[in-house]
Design an enzyme around this catalytic site. Structure first.
Site, short mmCIF file in Angstrom:
data_model
loop_
_atom_site.label_atom_id
_atom_site.label_comp_id
_atom_site.label_asym_id
_atom_site.label_seq_id
_atom_site.Cartn_x
_atom_site.Cartn_y
_atom_site.Cartn_z
N SER A 125 -7.40 -10.10 0.40
CA SER A 125 -7.36 -9.44 1.70
C SER A 125 -6.10 -8.59 1.84
O SER A 125 -5.05 -8.92 1.27
CB SER A 125 -7.35 -10.52 2.79
OG SER A 125 -7.02 -9.97 4.03
N TYR A 149 -3.40 -17.72 6.86
CA TYR A 149 -4.56 -17.14 6.19
C TYR A 149 -4.12 -16.19 5.07
O TYR A 149 -4.59 -16.28 3.93
CB TYR A 149 -5.43 -16.38 7.21
CG TYR A 149 -6.46 -15.48 6.56
CD1 TYR A 149 -7.57 -16.02 5.93
CD2 TYR A 149 -6.31 -14.09 6.55
CE1 TYR A 149 -8.51 -15.21 5.30
CE2 TYR A 149 -7.24 -13.27 5.93
CZ TYR A 149 -8.34 -13.83 5.31
OH TYR A 149 -9.26 -13.02 4.68
N LYS A 153 -4.51 -16.40 0.69
CA LYS A 153 -5.05 -15.39 -0.23
C LYS A 153 -4.04 -15.07 -1.33
O LYS A 153 -4.40 -14.93 -2.50
CB LYS A 153 -5.42 -14.12 0.55
CG LYS A 153 -6.59 -14.31 1.50
CD LYS A 153 -7.87 -14.59 0.74
CE LYS A 153 -9.06 -14.84 1.64
NZ LYS A 153 -10.29 -15.17 0.91
N1 LIG Z 1 -14.50 -9.69 7.08
C1 LIG Z 1 -13.39 -9.03 6.74
O1 LIG Z 1 -13.03 -8.02 7.35
C2 LIG Z 1 -12.56 -9.51 5.56
C3 LIG Z 1 -11.40 -8.79 5.21
C4 LIG Z 1 -10.66 -9.21 4.12
C5 LIG Z 1 -11.06 -10.31 3.36
N2 LIG Z 1 -12.18 -10.99 3.74
C6 LIG Z 1 -12.59 -12.14 2.91
O2 LIG Z 1 -13.94 -11.95 2.55
C7 LIG Z 1 -14.58 -13.21 2.41
C8 LIG Z 1 -15.88 -13.23 3.19
O3 LIG Z 1 -15.64 -12.96 4.55
P1 LIG Z 1 -16.85 -12.86 5.58
O4 LIG Z 1 -16.41 -11.93 6.64
O5 LIG Z 1 -18.11 -12.59 4.86
O6 LIG Z 1 -16.85 -14.35 6.16
P2 LIG Z 1 -18.08 -15.32 6.49
O7 LIG Z 1 -17.50 -16.44 7.29
O8 LIG Z 1 -19.21 -14.55 7.06
O9 LIG Z 1 -18.51 -15.85 5.05
C9 LIG Z 1 -17.89 -16.93 4.39
C10 LIG Z 1 -18.99 -17.73 3.70
O10 LIG Z 1 -18.38 -18.78 2.93
C11 LIG Z 1 -19.03 -20.01 3.23
N3 LIG Z 1 -18.04 -21.08 3.06
C12 LIG Z 1 -16.88 -21.23 3.74
N4 LIG Z 1 -16.22 -22.33 3.30
C13 LIG Z 1 -16.98 -22.87 2.31
C14 LIG Z 1 -16.84 -24.02 1.46
N5 LIG Z 1 -15.78 -24.84 1.56
N6 LIG Z 1 -17.81 -24.26 0.56
C15 LIG Z 1 -18.89 -23.46 0.44
N7 LIG Z 1 -19.08 -22.37 1.22
C16 LIG Z 1 -18.14 -22.07 2.15
C17 LIG Z 1 -19.51 -19.87 4.66
O11 LIG Z 1 -20.56 -20.75 5.00
C18 LIG Z 1 -19.94 -18.41 4.68
O12 LIG Z 1 -21.28 -18.25 4.25
C19 LIG Z 1 -13.57 -14.27 2.84
O13 LIG Z 1 -12.93 -14.76 1.66
C20 LIG Z 1 -12.58 -13.48 3.66
O14 LIG Z 1 -11.30 -14.06 3.64
C21 LIG Z 1 -12.95 -10.63 4.81
#
Ligand SMILES: NC(=O)c1ccc[n+]([C@@H]2O[C@H](COP(=O)([O-])OP(=O)(O)OC[C@H]3O[C@@H](n4cnc5c(N)ncnc54)[C@H](O)[C@@H]3O)[C@@H](O)[C@H]2O)c1
Length: 328
Positions: A125, A149, A153
């Site tokens: 991130s 958070y 990362k």
């Molecule tokens: N959304 C953004 O703008 C953004 C920006 C930078 C980084 N990220 C990173 O991208 C990734 C996905 O983000 P997102 O927005 O799709 O989030 P999200 O919450 O929609 O998806 C996360 C998924 O991981 C699963 N999960 C969480 N913990 C788990 C565990 N212990 N075991 C198994 N499954 C688990 C959840 O059920 C979910 O399906 C994350 O790592 C987040 O840190 C997101």
């Protein structure tokens, strides 16, 4: 030209039932890869996973389960997307974040080493940069996360580097900036923490959206961020994975557009797309919110030929369509 079969791999996508993960699954399938999803559905939804995608239902923290999943699929690669991602929640409950994100990463790496799975793409991130880097940030800009958070990362990235040196992994950490938009209504982001769905939720309930701070040293006083369409993010995974088929990688890439967009700009785009003419409440800045976090995406463009294709308007438009059409 490389034909799909020459580089198709078997990929386990952790978090494939989440917002970004479900788009990545589609993109990898479109590139001819065989994909399975590992998810505990803590924030994900079964509706986002296609009927043709095998699901390993359980937690990352269960290393034996992750290893068994890798062996069942004979996985060549892991795309590790699953994590907890709400910055404010990580400040309130850092131990939960260190367990889910850092111990979760350790568990995935242990399982990969035991199962002999060598390739890893990791969802990092822009939160690793924090407040001290000057935008646009390159992959060598100082890292100084301003939340637990962001630290999770950065710690994961370091863990991957160390394990790669000891066990010969090929890896890439993709530092996503602010991800927005949706390929279709079933995949929409309905999260509590991202700005665009937050604004949709507010205007749909007749509440004024909040802007945290209008006195930052930016052109209009609100924070500047780099909004990247989720389709572009998904496509970046397919590009990196394709490259990993031909050569080992051990590197970090920024996944952004290179364009800074202010919170006021986002509000204007939402008014244009939705046709709703709303006012905003100006609130005090949130502690630790950097003024300006915009990507320099030159490295991935130069090395792998990937660049974003969508602009903010298309991201907001697709997000609004998905928001309006999706089952709640
Ligand atoms: N959304 C953004 O703008 C953004 C920006 C930078 C980084 N990220 C990173 O991208 C990734 C996905 O983000 P997102 O927005 O799709 O989030 P999200 O919450 O929609 O998806 C996360 C998924 O991981 C699963 N999960 C969480 N913990 C788990 C565990 N212990 N075991 C198994 N499954 C688990 C959840 O059920 C979910 O399906 C994350 O790592 C987040 O840190 C997101």
């Amino acid at each position: 030209m490389v034909c799909v079969e020459e580089y198709a791999v078997r990929v386990l996508v952790t978090g494939g039932a989440g917002y970004i993960g479900s788009h990545v699954v589609r993109s990898l399938q479109g590139s001819g890869h065989t994909v399975a999803v590992l998810d505990d559905f803590s924030t994900g939804s079964r509706r986002r996973v296609g009927a043709d995608v095998p699901v390993e239902d359980g937690s990352l923290l269960d290393t034996a389960f992750v290893e068994a999943s890798l062996r069942r699929l004979s996985a060549d690669a892991v795309v590790h997307i699953a994590a907890k991602k709400a910055v404010e929640e990580s400040v309130a409950d850092p131990l939960f974040y260190y367990r889910e994100n850092v111990a979760g990463m350790q568990s995935v790496l242990e399982a990969m080493v035991s199962a002999g799975t060598r390739r890893l793409l990791f969802s990092s991130s822009a939160a690793v940069y924090g407040a001290s880097a000057t935008s646009p940030v390159t992959e060598t800009s100082p890292t100084d996360p301003s939340s637990p958070y962001g630290w999770t990362k950065l710690m994961c990235e370091q863990m991957i580097r160390d394990v790669s040196l000891a066990h010969g992994l090929s890896w890439s950490a993709l530092r996503y900036f602010n991800v927005a938009g949706a390929a279709d209504p079933t995949l929409a982001d309905r999260g509590e923490s991202n700005l665009i769905p937050k604004v949709f939720r507010a205007i749909s309930s007749g509440v004024r959206p909040q802007i945290y701070g209008d006195t930052y040293p930016t052109p209009d006083g609100s924070c500047l961020r780099d909004y990247i369409h989720v389709n572009d993010v998904a496509d970046a995974h397919a590009t990196v994975l394709e490259h990993m088929e031909n050569a080992d990688l051990c590197t970090v890439y920024n996944i952004g557009t290179g364009t800074g967009t202010s919170v006021f700009d986002v509000m204007t785009a939402v008014r244009l797309v939705t046709g709703v003419d709303f006012e905003c409440d100006i609130c005090p800045p949130r502690p630790g919110d950097p003024a300006d976090v915009v990507a320099d995406p030159a490295k991935i463009r130069a090395e792998l030929g990937w660049a974003s294709q969508y602009d903010l308007g298309s991201a907001v438009e697709s997000a609004w369509k998905a928001w309006s059409d999706a089952p709640s």
